[in-house]
Design an enzyme around this catalytic site. Structure first.
Site, PDB file in Angstrom:
ATOM      1  N   GLN A 157       0.715  -1.136  -0.357  1.00  0.00           N
ATOM      2  CA  GLN A 157      -0.038  -0.224   0.195  1.00  0.00           C
ATOM      3  C   GLN A 157       0.796   1.310  -0.088  1.00  0.00           C
ATOM      4  OE1 GLN A 157      -2.950  -0.290   2.827  1.00  0.00           O
ATOM      5  NE2 GLN A 157      -4.249  -1.505   1.313  1.00  0.00           N
TER       6      GLN A 157
ATOM      7  N   MET B  98     -26.644  14.854 -20.940  1.00  0.00           N
ATOM      8  CA  MET B  98     -25.803  16.212 -21.085  1.00  0.00           C
ATOM      9  C   MET B  98     -24.345  15.433 -22.644  1.00  0.00           C
ATOM     10  SD  MET B  98     -24.882  19.500 -21.765  1.00  0.00           S
ATOM     11  CE  MET B  98     -25.680  19.577 -20.151  1.00  0.00           C
TER      12      MET B  98
END
Lengths: 548, 172
Positions: free
Chosen positions: A113, A461
């Site tokens: 990580q 849109m």
């Protein structure tokens, strides 16, 4: 007093007046979360996903004017913040994002990580840090808050490796450094003279008017200059919509009146706005035949996209304060009469049969001037900008620069927690699907959130552009989804209602706004409903499409 | 395309050059050369950047760089008012019979021979970039094996110092 880095961090946040943090725990922020637990005085809103935490901190900041704070762990936790940080950066929102990282000796070894979040966020933060010495932690946090909340505001990230959180050093409480804008260095006479020469003045107010808390000065200037005011998307709420001089939004989906007034104006004063392509369209034609006067805190915005004839760099409050005494009381009666006629003509052209118009107009019977209204991105966002009358700054919360679909859920949660007010989220079925997981956050915290979901079963849109510019080839915009929004809301523990037609609007809104907790309203609208007017991308203001 | 030389004082921290080069890349400006060094004050490093572009690019890049928190002072090094220097090391193939000619070139350009082997020589030359360009053209026919240039570095003439300028962050 000797404290661990994690404790110092929490103390420093409290020094800065932080009351709420949005975040998500993980391996490399365990010590920070432990310090948070032991301190017990900060409100922590656990989101479903770090992106939601970043948008929530952003919505908190936009609605309260305070700096938003979010926490995330290293690696994926940190990268999940990136869209939220970039959203805040584009809209100059003060944010401090705090990430954990692997220990300093493990950095650069591709540890579990581990990610170089400082490197990743460099282009989308005002500044960022990786703290490798616990003795520098307190000063870094203080500086980060000052940078985020001063000048042109923006996000700052602090990456704190795990060992820095556990190492101990001296801590001494300090009062927060308060940002006091500097008086304007430049001579304001040329700007005052240019304004005084105007016969057909127009003000375009941008998000900077709100960011600088300069809306009173803006009002005073509009009064003295006797100028109509229009606003960019980011500036909505910075000038009261009920003022007769207000023309509404300008730009690609601006009002007819704003568009017409801009074409007729001879002198345009732009305040705290950056001539985004969605406002300027054709950057060269934009300024033709006009005197452009620009006020901005960011020197780099001067002459960046559109060259200004006169410009002043400085804090808007300071500029207005220094400028007003230099400007005589102006009279532009004929021009204001013309403006008034333009407003009437523009209003008459609005398609009042559009379901979104009816719903958003009706919604305003249940909200007041202080109700925060967040949006996602797309048609519903433009309809909200066009049809909702924003009276006060910090009540319209929308991702303008980055145009982040999925912004709304987090932003509404942040605004709702920050202001303690009933909050509205206007979203679309496309945007909502991106971060609907945050419904659980709203439910856990019993937030009074009304979600109006404009449901047209399409990415409206994009479909509109495909219809206008791509020969009606609706590639991948029709949403063949079977989501049952009512069941979905209920599954999360929220309420769900449907507006299937006009007769449902008032009774359903009445019920929805009466709910104490989060409620989702599935508003069925037409797949081919359009946002108009529209200036095609990159075109000038005379190419506006007002009807199809 | 014009060339402009920008000089700046930076906070002497890790990652500052990345911030600068990243800004150039994402805002589509071209770096011709970049030359960084420490200074008499350990808190600051100094960078000289040659930008190729137009007046608009120069103005934008200067203002955008000035906004970076770690960029403390920045200015354009004016051509008539600054000293520009660059250092060149060039390795040339030198057979015994051409060595004499090389010595003549060295004397004309006031270069130095800093390494000599039976088949090669390294010449060192300091000067304005145009002088280095000229020298390279002249030694080209002998066969350049490899070369390194530092990029231009600059100081303004007289009393003027970069440190006396006002930082953008002090104005707002």
């Amino acid at each position: 007093m000797k404290l661990t880095g994690a404790d110092i961090l929490i103390r420093c946040l409290k020094e800065q007046g932080v009351d709420t943090v949005f975040g998500y725990p993980g391996g490399c922020v365990l010590d920070i979360y432990d310090a948070l637990y032991r301190d017990g005085t900060l409100r922590h809103i656990l989101t479903a996903h770090e992106q939601g935490a970043a948008h929530a901190a952003d919505g908190y900041a936009r609605s309260t004017g305070k700096t938003g704070v979010c926490f995330a762990t290293s690696g994926p936790g940190a990268t999940n913040l990136v869209t939220g940080i970039a959203t805040a950066y584009m809209d100059s929102v003060p944010l401090v994002a705090i990430t954990g990282n692997v220990t300093v000796p493990s950095l650069g070894r591709d540890s579990f990580q581990e990610v170089d979040i400082a490197g990743i966020t460099m282009p989308v933060t005002k500044h960022n840090y990786i703290v490798k010495d616990v003795k520098k932690l307190a000063a870094t946090v203080r500086e980060a808050f000052y940078i985020a909340g001063s000048g042109r505001k923006g996000p700052v990230l602090i990456d704190i490796p795990k060992n820095i959180q556990t190492e101990v050093c001296d801590y001494e409480e300090l009062p927060p450094a308060v940002y006091v804008p500097k008086p304007v260095a430049a001579d304001l006479r040329p700007a005052a003279d240019a304004l005084a020469r105007a016969a057909r003045p127009l003000i375009i107010a941008g998000g900077g008017c709100i960011g600088a808390n300069a809306t009173e000065g803006l009002k005073a200037l509009a009064e003295k200059w006797q100028a109509p005011v229009c606003s960019t998307l980011m500036g909505l709420g910075g000038f009261p919509a009920s003022d007769p001089r207000f023309l509404g939004m300008i730009g690609m989906h601006g009002t007819e009146a704003a568009d017409a007034a801009f074409r007729e104006a001879d002198t345009v004063l732009v305040c705290g706005m950056r001539f985004s392509d969605r406002v300027a369209g054709d950057r060269v034609k934009f300024r033709e035949g006009k005197t452009i006067v620009q006020f901005d805190i960011d020197a780099a915005e001067i002459d960046k996209n559109v060259d200004a004839d006169v410009h002043v760099m400085g804090d808007l409050q300071e500029i207005f304060r220094a400028l007003l005494p230099l400007l005589p009381q102006m009279e532009h009666e004929a021009w204001l009469r013309e403006i008034s006629a333009l407003q009437k003509a523009g209003d008459a052209d609005i398609d009042k049969n559009l379901p979104a118009y009816k719903i958003l107009t009706a919604m305003q019977k249940f909200t007041d001037a202080d109700t925060p209204v967040a949006t996602d991105v797309g048609q519903h966002q433009m309809w909200t900008a066009q049809y909702c009358k924003f009276e006060k700054p910090r009540t319209f919360l929308s991702s303008g620069g980055l145009g982040t679909m999925g912004f709304g859920m987090g932003a509404a949660i942040g605004a709702c927690t920050g202001t303690g007010r009933k909050t509205v989220l206007v979203t679309g079925d496309g945007s909502f699907h991106m971060n609907l997981n945050e419904l659980c956050t709203a439910v856990s915290h019993r937030l009074p959130l009304v979600i109006l979901l404009m449901d047209n079963n399409t990415l409206g849109m994009v479909r509109q552009w495909q219809g206008l510019f791509y020969g009606k080839r609706y590639s991948q915009t029709t949403l063949d989804r079977k989501t049952d929004y009512i069941k979905l809301a209920e599954a999360f523990g929220a309420k769900g209602y449907t507006i299937a037609g006009e007769k449902d609007i008032l009774p359903v809104l009445q019920k929805a706004f009466a709910e104490a907790g989060p409620v989702l309203v599935d508003c069925k609208i037409g797949i081919d409903d359009k946002v108009l007017p529209m200036i095609p991308p990159g075109k000038s203001y005379d190419s506006v499409i007002t009807r199809l | 395309m014009q060339k402009y030389t920008i000089t700046a004082l930076l906070a002497n921290k890790s990652g500052v050059l990345t911030r600068i080069s990243g800004l150039f890349a994402r805002r589509c400006f071209n770096i011709e050369s970049i030359c960084a060094c420490t200074t008499e004050d350990e808190n600051f490093s100094r960078v000289t950047i040659v930008l190729s572009g137009d007046e608009h690019a120069l103005s934008q890049v200067t203002k955008q760089l000035d906004k970076l928190i770690d960029v403390k002072k920045i200015t354009l090094a004016e051509e008539h008012d600054s000293i520009f220097r660059e250092l060149l090391l060039v390795k040339i193939r030198t057979a015994a019979e051409t060595r004499g000619e090389l010595l003549t070139l060295r004397d004309i350009y006031k270069a130095k021979i800093v390494d000599l082997s039976p088949t090669t020589a390294i010449l060192e030359l300091t000067g304005e970039p145009s002088k280095l360009d000229g020298f390279l053209r002249v030694v080209q026919p002998y066969g350049i094996l490899e070369m390194a240039r530092t990029g231009v570095t600059a100081l303004s003439r007289g009393e003027k110092c970069l440190n006396d300028l006002v930082d953008y962050n002090e104005l707002i």
